[in-house]
Design an enzyme around this catalytic site. Structure first.
Site: not given
Ligand code: GLP
Length: 263
Positions: A67, A136, A138, A143
């Site tokens: 993404d 959440d 995802h 989402e």
């Molecule tokens: C973002 C990314 C996800 C990732 C998530 C968790 O929203 N789009 O791919 O898994 O954050 O992030 P973190 O690893 O910083 O908790």
């Protein structure tokens, strides 16, 4: 789903990097799906170490990132493109021509998303997809409520995601409200999936997606529909799981399990 509970963030990172390295050794031109966020930073550090100390070769690897924020140019410091170069691509011998990160400042996102899907297909599909998880539930930026059949597209971000990700920006108002993201359908087509999670703040959602019902309200639960998923957790992220004893037994009897089930 194989659930591996480790004792710390460092061990989670080592175990997940070893899994990635072993897939690369089996297939030198592997197509790798990559994730951003704090979670995979340690895994990428370990991969860099394996590259430097054991000569793990990325020269034929193709990679696709999950993404990118809409509106951010690849050189923007908060872009996922920048994150990937800083944390991995600049430190290994990957050929940058084989690296794909969705382009956040594309003029025609709809056409671009179709093109991105086509590139994945042209590279033979994703062999190993690395994932983190949002609070959440995802995966990528799918989402709650995202269709399990969704493909790469633009998605509006939830308030909780904006809040969680605001730590990288000067204020929450600077966090882009939209992102280009691979869909759940795209992710489920990967041949193997590796999801990593750490920290107490992920414990509820980890228990929900592994042991709760399959629901588009926690999009990571779609992984229950895939036949080759490995989840590597630290003990804090695993702390709300009910079947820990079973997961640990399987982990500790890996050779026996492999002999019996062929994996
Ligand atoms: C973002 C990314 C996800 C990732 C998530 C968790 O929203 N789009 O791919 O898994 O954050 O992030 P973190 O690893 O910083 O908790």
């Amino acid at each position: 789903m194989e659930v591996i509970i480790t004792s710390s963030y460092e061990e989670m990172s080592r175990v997940s990097a070893k899994i990635i390295a072993s897939e690369i050794r089996k297939k030198h031109d592997l197509t790798l799906g990559l994730a951003t966020g704090d979670t995979p930073i340690g895994t990428y550090e370990e991969l860099v170490k394996i590259h430097q100390e054991e000569g793990l070769d990325f020269s034929k690897i193709k990679s696709f990132n999950l993404d990118e924020y809409v509106g951010l140019a690849p050189l923007h410091k908060n872009s996922y493109n920048y994150f990937m170069r800083e944390n991995l691509f600049n430190k290994i011998n990957i050929n940058i021509a084989n690296v794909y990160v969705p382009q956040g400042n594309t003029e025609d996102p709809e056409e671009y998303c179709k093109w991105y899907e086509k590139q994945i297909e042209n590279c033979g599909g994703i062999d190993l997809q690395v994932l983190g998880i949002g609070r959440d539930g995802h995966i990528a930026f799918n989402e709650p409520g995202s269709s399990f059949a969704s493909r790469t597209r633009v998605k509006a971000l939830h308030k909780q995601t904006l809040e969680d990700n605001s730590r990288f920006f000067s204020s929450i108002d600077d966090v882009p409200r939209f992102a280009i993201t691979m869909g759940i359908g795209t992710i489920l087509e990967a041949r193997r999936i590796l999801l990593i999670a750490n920290g107490e703040r992920k414990a509820d959602v980890v228990a929900a997606f592994i042991e709760g019902p399959v629901t588009s309200q926690i999009t990571a639960s779609a992984l229950q529909l895939h036949t080759d998923v490995t989840v590597v957790l630290d003990n804090e992220a695993a702390s709300k799981l009910a079947r820990t004893e079973y997961y640990n037994w399987v982990r500790d009897h890996k050779h026996l399990v492999q002999k019996m089930v062929g994996r």
